[in-house]
Design an enzyme around this catalytic site. Structure first.
Site, PDB file in Angstrom:
ATOM      1  N   TYR A   1      -2.524  89.123  54.600  1.00 40.17           N
ATOM      2  CA  TYR A   1      -2.082  90.118  53.643  1.00 40.17           C
ATOM      3  C   TYR A   1      -2.996  91.327  53.816  1.00 40.17           C
ATOM      4  O   TYR A   1      -4.206  91.170  53.724  1.00 40.17           O
ATOM      5  CB  TYR A   1      -2.149  89.615  52.201  1.00 40.17           C
ATOM      6  CG  TYR A   1      -1.345  90.526  51.296  1.00 40.17           C
ATOM      7  CD1 TYR A   1       0.040  90.490  51.321  1.00 40.17           C
ATOM      8  CD2 TYR A   1      -1.974  91.466  50.483  1.00 40.17           C
ATOM      9  CE1 TYR A   1       0.791  91.351  50.530  1.00 40.17           C
ATOM     10  CE2 TYR A   1      -1.220  92.322  49.688  1.00 40.17           C
ATOM     11  CZ  TYR A   1       0.154  92.252  49.719  1.00 40.17           C
ATOM     12  OH  TYR A   1       0.905  93.109  48.951  1.00 40.17           O
ATOM     13  N   GLN A   2      -2.432  92.505  54.105  1.00 39.95           N
ATOM     14  CA  GLN A   2      -1.060  92.801  54.469  1.00 39.95           C
ATOM     15  C   GLN A   2      -0.758  92.273  55.879  1.00 39.95           C
ATOM     16  O   GLN A   2      -1.625  92.355  56.741  1.00 39.95           O
ATOM     17  CB  GLN A   2      -0.843  94.330  54.505  1.00 39.95           C
ATOM     18  CG  GLN A   2      -1.122  95.044  53.223  1.00 39.95           C
ATOM     19  CD  GLN A   2       0.030  94.885  52.234  1.00 39.95           C
ATOM     20  OE1 GLN A   2       1.158  94.613  52.609  1.00 39.95           O
ATOM     21  NE2 GLN A   2      -0.244  95.024  50.969  1.00 39.95           N
TER      22      GLN A   2
ATOM     23  N   HIS B   1       5.553  84.668  57.814  1.00 39.57           N
ATOM     24  CA  HIS B   1       5.147  83.838  58.953  1.00 39.57           C
ATOM     25  C   HIS B   1       3.741  83.328  58.711  1.00 39.57           C
ATOM     26  O   HIS B   1       2.976  83.932  57.955  1.00 39.57           O
ATOM     27  CB  HIS B   1       5.233  84.637  60.261  1.00 39.57           C
ATOM     28  CG  HIS B   1       4.461  85.912  60.235  1.00 39.57           C
ATOM     29  ND1 HIS B   1       4.984  87.096  59.733  1.00 39.57           N
ATOM     30  CD2 HIS B   1       3.187  86.194  60.589  1.00 39.57           C
ATOM     31  CE1 HIS B   1       4.076  88.046  59.804  1.00 39.57           C
ATOM     32  NE2 HIS B   1       2.961  87.529  60.313  1.00 39.57           N
TER      33      HIS B   1
HETATM   34  P1  M7G Z   1       1.030  89.896  61.309  1.00 38.46           P
HETATM   35  O1  M7G Z   1       0.119  89.241  60.339  1.00 38.46           O
HETATM   36  O2  M7G Z   1       2.328  90.439  60.765  1.00 38.46           O
HETATM   37  O3  M7G Z   1       0.358  91.109  62.043  1.00 38.46           O
HETATM   38  O4  M7G Z   1       1.321  88.819  62.419  1.00 38.46           O
HETATM   39  P2  M7G Z   1      -0.787  91.295  63.112  1.00 38.46           P
HETATM   40  O5  M7G Z   1      -0.060  91.577  64.425  1.00 38.46           O
HETATM   41  O6  M7G Z   1      -1.490  92.537  62.648  1.00 38.46           O
HETATM   42  O7  M7G Z   1      -1.630  90.070  63.129  1.00 38.46           O
HETATM   43  C1  M7G Z   1       2.367  88.916  63.342  1.00 38.46           C
HETATM   44  C2  M7G Z   1       2.038  87.967  64.474  1.00 38.46           C
HETATM   45  O8  M7G Z   1       3.149  87.924  65.354  1.00 38.46           O
HETATM   46  C3  M7G Z   1       0.830  88.435  65.294  1.00 38.46           C
HETATM   47  O9  M7G Z   1      -0.092  87.378  65.454  1.00 38.46           O
HETATM   48  C4  M7G Z   1       1.460  88.924  66.608  1.00 38.46           C
HETATM   49  O10 M7G Z   1       0.603  88.719  67.718  1.00 38.46           O
HETATM   50  C5  M7G Z   1       2.705  88.080  66.701  1.00 38.46           C
HETATM   51  N1  M7G Z   1       3.803  88.725  67.434  1.00 38.46           N
HETATM   52  C6  M7G Z   1       4.181  90.010  67.319  1.00 38.46           C
HETATM   53  N2  M7G Z   1       5.261  90.217  68.126  1.00 38.46           N
HETATM   54  C7  M7G Z   1       5.957  91.505  68.236  1.00 38.46           C
HETATM   55  C8  M7G Z   1       5.570  89.052  68.736  1.00 38.46           C
HETATM   56  C9  M7G Z   1       6.592  88.664  69.663  1.00 38.46           C
HETATM   57  O11 M7G Z   1       7.459  89.442  70.090  1.00 38.46           O
HETATM   58  N3  M7G Z   1       6.575  87.351  70.026  1.00 38.46           N
HETATM   59  C10 M7G Z   1       5.631  86.455  69.572  1.00 38.46           C
HETATM   60  N4  M7G Z   1       5.693  85.199  70.013  1.00 38.46           N
HETATM   61  N5  M7G Z   1       4.664  86.809  68.704  1.00 38.46           N
HETATM   62  C11 M7G Z   1       4.630  88.100  68.297  1.00 38.46           C
END
Ligand code: M7G
Length: 256
Positions: free
Chosen positions: A185-186, A193
Site C-alpha cells: 500500500y499504495q 494482488h
Molecule cells: P505493485 O505493488 O502494484 O507495484 O505490484 P510495484 O511494481 O511498485 O511493486 C505489482 C507487481 O506486479 C510487481 O511486483 C511487478 O513486478 C509485477 N508485474 C508488473 N507487470 C506489468 C507484470 C507483468 O506484466 N507480468 C508479471 N508476471 N508481473 C508483473
C-alpha cells in the site's frame, strides 16, 4: 537492468574462470575487481515499450516522503486519483484471461469470489530460488487495494495464503516459513494482488513503510471488519508522483 544473485552451481566456475584484478591487500584481507566469463555475466532486463511518462517517473530515483492517509483523504484525494490516472491493469486481465503468461501459471483457483492465479513476478527470472518472487492475482475485479478489504474478503485471503504456500512448496520446495507474503500500500496497479518473496531476499518494496503481511491483514480484518477502511494508513510517495502532487495541493504533505 539488474544483476541477479550468483547461483550456487555457477560459483565454482565463476571462481575458476574469471579474471581477477587486485585492488587492495592488507594482511589476510584483499579486494579484487572480478570479471566473470561472458556466459556468467548476464543481466536481467525489463523493457516497457511504449512507456508513459508515469512509467518513466516510477523508475527514476527521486526524493521520497512518508504520507499519512486518513479515511477522508482516501475518499477525497486518493480515490479520485486512482479513478483518473492510475496505471492500466490490462496486463492483469491478460493473465486472468490466459492471453499472456498462461504457460507460467503455477497454480490457479477458478472461483469468481475466492479464486486467484499464482505466477512468477516479472522481477524474478526463475534462475535461482534466492530471489524467488511470485504474485497471486485475484479473480475478482472490484478490489482495488488493501483499502477495499473488509472481513467478507477473509476467505479469499486465507485461500490465497494456504494454496499459494502449498503450490510454492510443491513446485519449488520452499516451505511457508521461508516466505514473506504481503500486499503493498499504495500498489502501482490497483487490482488486488499478493506478493510472495523469499524471506532471505530483500525485495524492493518489502520494507515496513509499504508492505503489509498477509497474515497480519487477515488477523486485523477478523478482529475489526472495517479495519482498512477506517484507520489511517502510511506509505511512501516519490516527490513528483502525481498522487504526491494531490496530497501537497491538499496541504497534506509536510514540508520537509
Ligand atoms: P505493485 O505493488 O502494484 O507495484 O505490484 P510495484 O511494481 O511498485 O511493486 C505489482 C507487481 O506486479 C510487481 O511486483 C511487478 O513486478 C509485477 N508485474 C508488473 N507487470 C506489468 C507484470 C507483468 O506484466 N507480468 C508479471 N508476471 N508481473 C508483473
Amino acid at each position: 537492468m539488474e544483476k541477479t544473485p550468483i547461483g550456487h552451481d555457477s560459483l565454482a566456475e565463476m571462481l575458476k574462470d574469471s579474471t581477477l584484478e587486485l585492488k587492495m591487500k592488507n594482511d589476510i584481507y584483499s579486494t579484487y575487481q572480478l570479471i566473470p566469463p561472458a556466459h556468467l555475466s548476464d543481466m536481467k532486463t525489463t523493457v516497457i515499450c511504449p512507456a508513459t511518462q508515469k512509467h518513466v517517473k516510477k523508475y527514476q530515483v527521486q526524493e521520497t516522503f512518508l504520507v499519512e492517509e486518513t479515511e477522508e483523504d482516501y475518499r477525497s484525494i486518493t480515490l479520485p486519483y486512482i479513478q483518473s490516472q492510475s496505471f492500466s491493469v490490462q496486463w492483469v486481465y491478460n493473465i486472468l484471461e490466459k492471453k499472456a503468461e498462461a504457460e507460467r501459471i503455477i497454480c490457479e483457483d477458478p472461483d469468481p469470489k475466492t479464486g486467484f492465479v499464482l505466477l512468477p513476478d516479472f522481477k524474478w527470472d526463475m534462475k535461482q530460488l534466492d530471489d524467488l518472487y511470485l504474485i497471486a492475482i485475484v479473480r475478482s475485479r472490484d478490489i482495488k487495494s488493501l483499502r477495499d478489504l473488509r472481513s467478507e474478503h477473509v476467505p479469499l485471503l486465507e485461500n490465497i495464503l494456504r494454496k499459494g504456500q502449498e503450490a510454492i512448496l510443491k513446485k519449488f520446495s520452499v516451505p511457508a516459513c521461508k516466505l514473506r507474503i504481503y500486499l503493498h500500500y499504495q500498489p502501482s496497479y490497483y487490482h488486488l494482488h499478493v506478493h510472495f518473496t523469499s524471506l532471505s531476499h530483500d525485495a524492493p518494496g518489502c520494507g515496513v513503510e509499504r508492505a503489509h503481511l498477509l497474515s497480519d491483514v487477515i488477523l486485523n480484518l477478523k478482529g475489526s471488519p472495517m479495519y482498512y477502511q477506517k484507520r489511517p494508513l502510511f506509505f511512501p510517495l516519490q516527490a513528483d508522483d502525481n498522487l504526491a502532487v494531490k496530497f501537497r495541493e491538499a496541504g497534506k504533505l509536510p514540508n520537509c
